[in-house]
Design a protein around this motif. Sequence first.
Motif, short mmCIF file in Angstrom:
data_model
loop_
_atom_site.label_atom_id
_atom_site.label_comp_id
_atom_site.label_asym_id
_atom_site.label_seq_id
_atom_site.Cartn_x
_atom_site.Cartn_y
_atom_site.Cartn_z
N TRP A 87 0.83 -1.21 0.00
CA TRP A 87 0.00 0.00 0.00
C TRP A 87 0.86 1.26 0.00
O TRP A 87 0.57 2.22 -0.71
N ARG A 91 1.27 4.21 -2.81
CA ARG A 91 1.15 5.63 -2.49
C ARG A 91 2.36 6.42 -2.98
O ARG A 91 2.22 7.48 -3.57
N MET A 162 -6.43 -4.59 -4.76
CA MET A 162 -5.71 -3.58 -3.99
C MET A 162 -5.24 -2.45 -4.90
O MET A 162 -5.39 -1.27 -4.58
N ALA A 166 -6.31 1.46 -4.70
CA ALA A 166 -5.38 2.59 -4.67
C ALA A 166 -5.68 3.56 -5.81
O ALA A 166 -5.71 4.78 -5.61
N MET A 192 -6.27 7.38 1.04
CA MET A 192 -5.43 6.19 1.14
C MET A 192 -5.23 5.76 2.58
O MET A 192 -4.98 4.58 2.85
N ARG A 196 -6.61 2.00 3.72
CA ARG A 196 -5.45 1.12 3.92
C ARG A 196 -5.89 -0.26 4.40
O ARG A 196 -6.62 -0.39 5.40
#
Lengths: 199, 199
Positions: A87, A91, A162, A166, A192, A196
């Motif tokens: 994650w 980002r 995922m 994002a 975000m 998460r």
Amino acid sequence: MVAGGSLREVSRRAVQSRIARTAESLFADKGFEETTVDEIAAAVGMSQRSFFRYFASKDEVVFEGLERLSEQLATRLAARPLEEPEWDSLRRSFDPVAERFADPEHREHDAAIQRIIDRSPRLLAAYLCRLERLQRALTEALLARAVRRSECGTDEVVVRAMVGGACACLHAATLHAAEDPEAFGRGLDRAMTALRPAA
Amino acid sequence: MVAGGSLREVSRRAVQSRIARTAESLFADKGFEETTVDEIAAAVGMSQRSFFRYFASKDEVVFEGLERLSEQLATRLAARPLEEPEWDSLRRSFDPVAERFADPEHREHDAAIQRIIDRSPRLLAAYLCRLERLQRALTEALLARAVRRSECGTDEVVVRAMVGGACACLHAATLHAAEDPEAFGRGLDRAMTALRPAA
DNA sequence: TCCTCAAGTGTCAGCGACTGTCAATCATTG
DNA sequence: CAATGATTGACAGTCGCTGACACTTGAGGA
């Protein structure tokens, strides 16, 4: 891997961006659908046929810059350290977008393009297509990383989801930034953080 | 809110689904891009002009059913209890999709359509557009719910991103189901469990 | 210097999606 | 039966896009 490209390719790029600049101002004035390829070609001073030698379609003119940005994100993600949580890597790979929003000149230009896109259903579709392609690239990067960490039990569906999550944050922040361009970075971080994954 | 519609609308629907069935079999045979509207119209027994009186574009034929399903999801979400966590509500509103995948007859048909979509970039773009519209509808439903719970501090970006994340799970599970249709439900649950927001 | 070759371009002709228009048809209603 | 309104087909036209061919131009070798 070619960095600059041959002299020919450079001049080709120059023509492409001349076309793009001309087209964008026409689009901003009259709208995308209302501007014909003939008009663009005439404004640049070439035939319609030649326009299509530089851009495969009318849509592509609009996404000239976005394509490069997209590639940048994918290579960024691939370069993140293996141990970093996925994650966070995602980002961080979005940083170039945030940087563009931070630079007033780029922001102005990007906002203009986004306005053009939002006003044309056809362009919106094309835009979403690019976003989907970006997601595929990011997913592949994460899957390749999992292999390099020799994690055999990686769930492809989860990775795909995922990445989608994002990118949804990115998209949401972009939409939000249409109203308040300064707030892009904060919006992205809020989204975000909220989304998460627990693991 | 009209339930069935007038007699005229019913017969209109009948013609639409006759066109859709004919077109789909042509698409499955020759591919979407390779099938002209003229051919479809001829196969149904009407003029090209009349085809466009029932469908605004060639794309729309393919998405006839999906549109209804999409509306179903939005109304489902609006009907979920106020106290339920948003993520769970989203998951539950996806139930109709899972049910379709559970029913062998629907599954066959939907898989055929999905194959058609996957083979045409143009259709993929149109599909993503519908998904985006669905996201807008779901986001509105969740925002309306927050208002009814009199939560004034709701962060719109976060809600938008959460809906996007949930739809990313749905999309990922759909892609996964292209290989193994039985696994749709499990894939969706794995994705949505993994992406569940902490809050 | 002349010839050649290749890249870039313009022109033209054509396909396919889509739209506007108009006249004919058909069913409905008074 | 006559008037009305909806549905349709036929036709012409626009626009995005492609293929084919001929022309120009500039670089490099004979």
